[in-house]
Scaffold this active site. Structure first.
Site, PDB file in Angstrom:
ATOM      1  N   LYS A 107       0.868  -1.188   0.000  1.00 10.37           N
ATOM      2  CA  LYS A 107       0.000   0.000   0.000  1.00 10.37           C
ATOM      3  C   LYS A 107       0.894   1.224   0.000  1.00 10.37           C
ATOM      4  O   LYS A 107       1.998   1.197   0.543  1.00 10.37           O
ATOM      5  CB  LYS A 107      -0.883   0.032   1.258  1.00 10.37           C
ATOM      6  CG  LYS A 107      -2.155   0.817   1.069  1.00 10.37           C
ATOM      7  CD  LYS A 107      -3.136  -0.032   0.291  1.00 10.37           C
ATOM      8  CE  LYS A 107      -4.519   0.531   0.256  1.00 10.37           C
ATOM      9  NZ  LYS A 107      -5.465  -0.542  -0.105  1.00 10.37           N
TER      10      LYS A 107
HETATM   11  N1  GLU Z   1      -7.206  -0.362  -3.349  1.00  9.40           N
HETATM   12  C1  GLU Z   1      -7.914  -1.577  -3.615  1.00  9.40           C
HETATM   13  C2  GLU Z   1      -7.902  -2.480  -2.403  1.00  9.40           C
HETATM   14  O1  GLU Z   1      -7.778  -2.021  -1.297  1.00  9.40           O
HETATM   15  C3  GLU Z   1      -7.397  -2.270  -4.874  1.00  9.40           C
HETATM   16  C4  GLU Z   1      -5.958  -2.657  -4.866  1.00  9.40           C
HETATM   17  C5  GLU Z   1      -5.451  -3.151  -6.206  1.00  9.40           C
HETATM   18  O2  GLU Z   1      -6.236  -3.249  -7.134  1.00  9.40           O
HETATM   19  O3  GLU Z   1      -4.257  -3.439  -6.279  1.00  9.40           O
HETATM   20  O4  GLU Z   1      -8.117  -3.661  -2.492  1.00  9.40           O
END
Ligand code: GLU
Length: 413
Positions: free
Chosen positions: A104
């Protein structure tokens, strides 16, 4: 005192580690992030000044494949929050069996306070700062709160400029015109719908006529509201940070989406106004928290009157609330399963980018349904078999798969 999201993530991990009888060595590996990058970087602002922004990219684990996870632009971004969200991505990818680890990133900024030019400059500079650890085989960012397909396009372009050729697979959630996939924008909300459809099948509930309340009307909440309404459910309440709107007969979601493009939800006419707290306490079949982490806590869990909580957000329910809700017979479909539609379709986008071969939207949606429904069935069956909650079952499956990969790979050197 740790960030609340991190306390929640660690407490969920410790609970799973206990259930899996993990020894302290493996726990020690998985309890911390593998790699954490903090960056402070300057941006030229429109008024001629220079502002320094703080950002992060945290890779929690890469035992099962390249790191994967979103980028958040929010004033609340912190290193501990990134650590928690990256850890949840690791378990999420494992629960739905994607060949990814978890990551993240984010920048501490209110994106609405920036001009379009400032937002682009900030994004390109941040992408450059984290380019030392991201890449289509290394770590693949995607949208999250406060970011969108345009921001992903700028990141793809920035990395491509550095390389001297176009690298579409470095980021997912891009516009379709530049290597994005059909169906990605709706994917998380559509995954929520598929999970609810499967739940209804298993519990013999008729989705048609069932009632839904949704906290959060961003990309996840608004798409889920729309698709659920089209599937025949009655969406009686939705909220955003301005507050909530209510109509016992079912809200006209299309016009709310239209209204929300220009104004906060509460300025909508012809609907009753309710508070965010009231949304969480409505007597509905499905409550979908689709906003921030830490929304349902031991303070307000006693007020929840929904039969099911389906977590569109990451980490919306604290461990204290989990215990109260379990006692009160409220079933929670946990975040790492319920909101996995986004990263599942991100995986499809990445595969299409690597193969330079793009799918029809039906194929994307059908495959999404297959992957998330199979995961739902596995989690529900494990919960039933072991007499545990769906969160505990999903965590045990996800953590278990990461442990398996870690042990098979062994410790280098
Ligand atoms: N931000 C989204 C999540 O928390 C998608 C992450 C992604 O597609 O890599 O799952």
């Amino acid at each position: 005192m740790k960030n609340d999201a991190l306390s929640t993530a660690l407490s969920q991990f410790d609970d799973a580690a206990d259930r899996l009888h993990l020894d302290d060595d493996v726990r020690g590996v998985l309890r911390v992030s593998k790699r954490e990058l903090s960056v402070n970087f300057p941006v030229n602002m429109d008024d001629g000044s220079i502002q320094v922004f703080c950002g992060y990219r945290v890779q929690h684990n890469i035992a099962r494949g390249p790191a994967k996870g979103g980028l958040r632009y929010s004033p609340h971004v912190s290193l501990d929050e990134m650590r928690a969200l990256a850890m949840w991505m690791t378990w999420k990818a494992a629960v739905v069996k994607l060949p990814f680890g978890g990551a993240k990133g984010g920048v501490m900024v209110d994106p609405r306070a920036l001009s379009a030019a400032e937002l682009e400059d900030l994004t390109r500079r941040y992408a450059t700062e984290i380019s030392i650890i991201i890449g289509q085989s290394e770590d693949i960012p995607a949208p999250d709160m406060g970011t969108n397909p345009q921001i992903m396009a700028w990141i793809m372009d920035t990395i491509s400029m550095h390389k001297g050729h176009t690298v579409t697979g470095v980021v997912t959630g891009k516009p379709v015109a530049v290597g994005g996939t059909l169906g990605r924008v709706e994917a998380t909300g559509r995954g929520v719908l598929f999970v609810i459809e499967e739940l209804c099948k298993q519990e013999s509930i008729n989705l048609e006529g069932s009632t839904v309340a949704i906290q959060g009307f961003g990309n996840v909440g608004s798409v889920a509201a729309n698709l659920l309404r089209r599937a025949g459910a009655r969406v009686v309440a939705v909220s955003d940070r301005s507050g909530g709107v209510y109509d016992g007969g079912g809200l006209d979601v299309d016009s709310l989406v239209e209204h929300r493009k220009a104004k906060p939800l509460v300025e909508c006419s012809g609907v009753d106004k309710i508070t965010n707290a009231e949304v969480l306490g409505l007597p509905v079949d499905f409550l979908i928290p689709a906003a921030l982490e830490g929304q349902i806590t031991s303070q307000n869990a006693g007020d929840v009157r929904a039969r099911f909580i389906v977590e569109g957000a990451n980490g919306p329910t604290t461990p204290g609330a989990d215990r109260i809700l379990e006692e009160r017979g409220v079933t929670i479909v946990p975040d790492i399963l319920a909101n996995a539609g986004g990263v599942i379709v991100s995986y499809f986008e990445w595969v299409q980018d690597l193969q330079f071969y793009f799918w029809e939207e039906d194929e994307v949606n059908d495959r999404l349904r297959k992957v998330i429904t199979r995961a739902y069935r596995e989690v529900a069956a494990a919960a039933e078999r072991d007499g545990v909650t769906m969160r505990q079952a999903a965590m045990a499956l996800g953590v278990g798969r990461v442990v398996e990969a870690t042990l098979i790979r062994g410790i280098y050197p």
